[in-house]
Design a protein around this motif. Structure first.
Motif, PDB file in Angstrom:
ATOM      1  N   HIS A  62       0.880  -1.177   0.000  1.00 62.27           N
ATOM      2  CA  HIS A  62       0.000   0.000   0.000  1.00 62.27           C
ATOM      3  C   HIS A  62       0.910   1.218   0.000  1.00 62.27           C
ATOM      4  CE1 HIS A  62      -3.884   2.110   1.309  1.00 62.27           C
ATOM      5  NE2 HIS A  62      -2.967   3.060   1.224  1.00 62.27           N
ATOM      6  N   GLN A  63       1.169   1.709  -1.199  1.00 58.69           N
ATOM      7  CA  GLN A  63       2.124   2.809  -1.359  1.00 58.69           C
ATOM      8  C   GLN A  63       1.707   3.668  -2.555  1.00 58.69           C
ATOM      9  OE1 GLN A  63       5.915   2.356  -3.522  1.00 58.69           O
ATOM     10  NE2 GLN A  63       6.938   2.719  -1.562  1.00 58.69           N
ATOM     11  N   HIS A  64       1.644   4.979  -2.330  1.00 57.30           N
ATOM     12  CA  HIS A  64       1.380   5.931  -3.412  1.00 57.30           C
ATOM     13  C   HIS A  64       2.725   6.478  -3.886  1.00 57.30           C
ATOM     14  CE1 HIS A  64      -2.989   6.172  -2.450  1.00 57.30           C
ATOM     15  NE2 HIS A  64      -2.542   5.881  -1.239  1.00 57.30           N
ATOM     16  N   GLN A 176      11.536  -6.750  -0.482  1.00 59.60           N
ATOM     17  CA  GLN A 176      11.703  -7.542  -1.700  1.00 59.60           C
ATOM     18  C   GLN A 176      10.710  -7.175  -2.804  1.00 59.60           C
ATOM     19  OE1 GLN A 176      11.842  -9.207   1.543  1.00 59.60           O
ATOM     20  NE2 GLN A 176      13.993  -8.701   1.196  1.00 59.60           N
ATOM     21  N   TYR A 177       9.590  -6.557  -2.437  1.00 55.65           N
ATOM     22  CA  TYR A 177       8.516  -6.328  -3.405  1.00 55.65           C
ATOM     23  C   TYR A 177       7.813  -5.007  -3.137  1.00 55.65           C
ATOM     24  CZ  TYR A 177       3.974  -6.970  -5.758  1.00 55.65           C
ATOM     25  OH  TYR A 177       2.845  -6.813  -6.527  1.00 55.65           O
ATOM     26  N   ILE A 178       7.503  -4.279  -4.192  1.00 54.18           N
ATOM     27  CA  ILE A 178       6.728  -3.043  -4.085  1.00 54.18           C
ATOM     28  C   ILE A 178       5.516  -3.147  -5.006  1.00 54.18           C
ATOM     29  CG2 ILE A 178       6.654  -0.568  -4.521  1.00 54.18           C
ATOM     30  CD1 ILE A 178       9.594  -0.401  -3.971  1.00 54.18           C
ATOM     31  N   GLU A 179       4.381  -2.796  -4.463  1.00 54.13           N
ATOM     32  CA  GLU A 179       3.153  -2.675  -5.258  1.00 54.13           C
ATOM     33  C   GLU A 179       2.693  -1.230  -5.081  1.00 54.13           C
ATOM     34  OE1 GLU A 179      -0.964  -4.937  -4.809  1.00 54.13           O
ATOM     35  OE2 GLU A 179       0.674  -6.319  -5.278  1.00 54.13           O
ATOM     36  N   THR A 180       3.037  -0.380  -6.028  1.00 61.96           N
ATOM     37  CA  THR A 180       2.839   1.049  -5.846  1.00 61.96           C
ATOM     38  C   THR A 180       1.772   1.607  -6.770  1.00 61.96           C
ATOM     39  OG1 THR A 180       4.051   3.138  -5.578  1.00 61.96           O
ATOM     40  CG2 THR A 180       4.585   1.817  -7.528  1.00 61.96           C
ATOM     41  N   MET A 181       1.096   2.647  -6.337  1.00 61.26           N
ATOM     42  CA  MET A 181       0.061   3.304  -7.129  1.00 61.26           C
ATOM     43  C   MET A 181       0.669   4.476  -7.892  1.00 61.26           C
ATOM     44  SD  MET A 181      -3.045   3.188  -4.356  1.00 61.26           S
ATOM     45  CE  MET A 181      -2.163   2.603  -2.893  1.00 61.26           C
ATOM     46  N   ILE A 182       0.508   4.452  -9.201  1.00 62.64           N
ATOM     47  CA  ILE A 182       1.089   5.494 -10.044  1.00 62.64           C
ATOM     48  C   ILE A 182       0.162   5.740 -11.224  1.00 62.64           C
ATOM     49  CG2 ILE A 182       2.447   3.928 -11.506  1.00 62.64           C
ATOM     50  CD1 ILE A 182       4.748   6.046 -11.265  1.00 62.64           C
ATOM     51  N   GLY A 183       0.193   6.953 -11.760  1.00 67.25           N
ATOM     52  CA  GLY A 183      -0.690   7.303 -12.863  1.00 67.25           C
ATOM     53  C   GLY A 183       0.067   7.767 -14.090  1.00 67.25           C
ATOM     54  N   THR A 247      11.365  -6.637  -6.871  1.00 67.38           N
ATOM     55  CA  THR A 247      10.232  -6.930  -7.748  1.00 67.38           C
ATOM     56  C   THR A 247       9.244  -5.774  -7.671  1.00 67.38           C
ATOM     57  OG1 THR A 247      10.494  -9.311  -7.394  1.00 67.38           O
ATOM     58  CG2 THR A 247       8.389  -8.565  -8.270  1.00 67.38           C
ATOM     59  N   LEU A 248       8.907  -5.200  -8.819  1.00 65.43           N
ATOM     60  CA  LEU A 248       8.087  -3.989  -8.869  1.00 65.43           C
ATOM     61  C   LEU A 248       6.837  -4.229  -9.711  1.00 65.43           C
ATOM     62  CD1 LEU A 248       7.637  -0.881  -8.518  1.00 65.43           C
ATOM     63  CD2 LEU A 248       9.064  -0.577 -10.564  1.00 65.43           C
ATOM     64  N   ARG A 249       5.689  -3.903  -9.143  1.00 63.61           N
ATOM     65  CA  ARG A 249       4.426  -3.908  -9.871  1.00 63.61           C
ATOM     66  C   ARG A 249       3.639  -2.649  -9.495  1.00 63.61           C
ATOM     67  NH1 ARG A 249       7.062  -7.412 -11.640  1.00 63.61           N
ATOM     68  NH2 ARG A 249       6.474  -9.575 -12.130  1.00 63.61           N
ATOM     69  N   CYS A 250       2.657  -2.333 -10.322  1.00 63.58           N
ATOM     70  CA  CYS A 250       1.877  -1.110 -10.102  1.00 63.58           C
ATOM     71  C   CYS A 250       0.394  -1.412  -9.942  1.00 63.58           C
ATOM     72  CB  CYS A 250       2.055  -0.146 -11.274  1.00 63.58           C
ATOM     73  SG  CYS A 250       3.740   0.434 -11.513  1.00 63.58           S
ATOM     74  N   GLN A 251      -0.283  -0.518  -9.254  1.00 60.71           N
ATOM     75  CA  GLN A 251      -1.730  -0.451  -9.269  1.00 60.71           C
ATOM     76  C   GLN A 251      -2.122   0.837  -9.987  1.00 60.71           C
ATOM     77  OE1 GLN A 251      -3.724  -0.784  -5.486  1.00 60.71           O
ATOM     78  NE2 GLN A 251      -2.301  -2.346  -4.736  1.00 60.71           N
ATOM     79  N   ILE A 252      -3.291   0.835 -10.596  1.00 58.97           N
ATOM     80  CA  ILE A 252      -3.846   2.033 -11.200  1.00 58.97           C
ATOM     81  C   ILE A 252      -5.036   2.453 -10.349  1.00 58.97           C
ATOM     82  CG2 ILE A 252      -5.231   0.662 -12.791  1.00 58.97           C
ATOM     83  CD1 ILE A 252      -5.059   2.884 -14.814  1.00 58.97           C
ATOM     84  N   GLN A 253      -5.210   3.734 -10.171  1.00 58.15           N
ATOM     85  CA  GLN A 253      -6.237   4.184  -9.248  1.00 58.15           C
ATOM     86  C   GLN A 253      -7.220   5.147  -9.908  1.00 58.15           C
ATOM     87  OE1 GLN A 253      -3.430   5.672  -6.403  1.00 58.15           O
ATOM     88  NE2 GLN A 253      -3.414   7.720  -7.264  1.00 58.15           N
TER      89      GLN A 253
END
Length: 482
Positions: A62-64, A176-183, A247-253
């Motif tokens: 949970h990261q913006h 080890q892993y980031i799931e970040t919100m980016i636009g 390991t990097l992945r994104c969420q879209i918001q």
């Protein structure tokens, strides 16, 4: 030996065997040794900090992205891009034209400001974060959300650099892993113009035709092309970033802050469609203060938008900010506290809940817990963010209740740049909230951050295997004292 003593010895033997088995079930010998050490340092802040810094921390899910970058780095972006800045409130603009468009006659080049008044740098950091907010008697909630609008102009165009910065920090902190919100700002602007065009070309409220009609209308106006452009942009951000082995992945918001339902629906539709086009985008979220008046008034409508779009795109994972509310904060009223978490799970179909702070006020609290267990819903706990924005404390926060009910929690940072914090500090804070937690409990929370991530099954197993190896090395070092 009489019969009574024989029975007592048998009973004692069974108890000892049972106790031994329970110990075995709760951890390996190596884990139990680390657990003993961990218990011995709980009151030693220095050694505890060293312990958590070195400990593998799994994922920060949970990261913006914009709020995760420290102000010092944002200043670098602004200087490199020759941004303009208001010298009094430190609002950034991409250029002078943008400043004038927003009616700011005072804005000057940030390069000029920091050359003429280098001491302003310290003030900028205070305005672009919550640093020293108590010292200056500022409201943490307002200061936190205001900081976003001030810094966004310097972040647009620097997305790859932002992701690189986040991964660099994650590696240093043993994440080890980031799931970040980016636009993707330019595509979102195109979507806004598309929504405006649709509304102008219809004399009726598009929602009158229902979500299905609105969905089809967006498709006919070119939504698929926008989704492809969005996916390509996200892929470009990541390909141009240095992940530093993280390991990097994104969420879209989407955004809950507009009273334009057509645009709100369109941004969510764009998110769901984009998530099906690239493996770099693993989930859809909903951003913006939950306690703004427009957010509160439209909450149920928004949840039904998610319900509709999830049915159209069933393979897209959803995480929702829900229950980030407290009386006396924003426009929150008593009635708003009673259903947000429930509707996020039961209506919108969220697989994870962000914050979940107002649980005790929910009318269907017991049903929420039951649903979470049945559906395997985890809670993203953001302790420091909640303290600053909602003024929670160990007595009011529901983290212990979630743990007591065996609901999986994941510790996250939310916006570590604006909060001036990191993931290590969240584990330190956790001991203030859950002082009796064991090392085995901490380790499970770390594992949760990968197990409940939105990685696909192959990548998830790979990260979990890597995490196990790192824990083995860490535990051996703790035991050996090295």
């Amino acid at each position: 030996m009489n019969i009574i003593n024989q029975k007592f010895c048998i009973y004692l033997f069974i108890l000892l065997v049972s106790y031994s088995c329970n110990l075995k079930d709760k951890g390996t010998k190596q884990e139990l040794k680390v657990n003993t050490y961990f218990s011995s340092i709980k009151n030693d802040k220095g050694r505890l900090t060293d312990f958590f810094l070195k400990m593998p921390k799994g994922g920060n899910i949970h990261q913006h992205a914009v709020g995760a970058v420290y102000a010092e780095k944002i200043i670098e972006f602004a200087l490199d891009d020759s941004c303009y800045i208001n010298p009094n409130v430190y609002q950034l603009y991409a250029n002078q034209d943008q400043a004038l468009k927003w009616g700011d006659q005072l804005a000057i080049p940030i390069n000029t400001l920091l050359i003429d008044e280098p001491n302003k740098r310290d003030s900028i950091i205070n305005y672009w974060s919550v640093r020293n907010y108590k010292k200056f008697n500022r409201d943490g909630r307002s200061w936190f959300f205001d900081a976003f609008m001030k810094i966004i102009p310097a972040c647009i165009g620097n997305e790859a650099e932002i992701l690189t910065e986040l991964c660099k920090k994650a590696k240093e902190e043993n994440v080890q892993y980031i799931e970040t919100m980016i636009g993707v700002a330019n595509v979102e602007n195109s979507l806004s113009m598309l929504a405006y065009s649709m509304e102008q070309n219809n004399t009726y409220n598009l929602l009158d035709s229902g979500f299905e009609g609105l969905y089809e209308r967006y498709k006919s106006y070119g939504m698929d092309e926008l989704a492809k452009e969005y996916a390509d942009s996200l892929d470009s951000f990541i390909s141009r970033s240095d992940t530093n082995g993280v390991t990097l992945r994104c969420q879209i918001q989407g955004s809950r802050l507009r009273d334009d339902h057509v645009l709100t629906f369109g941004k969510l539709m764009l998110a769901f469609k984009t998530a099906e086009l690239t493996n770099n985008l693993v989930g859809v979220n909903f951003a913006g203060p939950e306690d703004y008046e427009v957010s509160l008034e439209n909450y149920s409508l928004h949840m039904h938008m998610f319900q509709f779009l999830r049915a159209k795109h069933p393979n897209v994972d959803i995480s929702l900010h829900a229950g980030e509310l407290a009386l006396g904060k924003g426009a929150t009223r008593d009635k708003d506290l009673k259903f947000h978490i429930y509707e996020a799970i039961a209506v919108a179909g969220a697989s994870r809940i962000g914050h979940g702070v107002d649980l005790f006020h929910e009318s269907k609290k017991d049903e929420i817990i039951k649903l979470m267990k049945e559906k395997g819903v985890a809670v993203e706990i953001n302790l420091e963010s909640n303290e600053v924005i909602l003024e929670t404390n160990p007595q009011t926060h529901p983290v212990n209740y979630y743990l007591d009910k065996n609901i999986p929690i994941c510790l996250c940072t939310d916006d570590e740049g604006i909060l001036r914090t990191n993931l290590t500090n969240q584990y330190l804070l956790l001991l203030d909230y859950v002082p009796n937690i064991s090392y085995l409990g901490i380790k499970q929370i770390v594992k949760n951050s990968i197990q409940y991530s939105f990685l696909d099954s192959i990548d998830k197993q790979s990260v979990l295997d890597d995490l196990e190896e790192k824990f083995d090395v860490f535990e051996k070092h703790v035991i050996s004292g090295k």
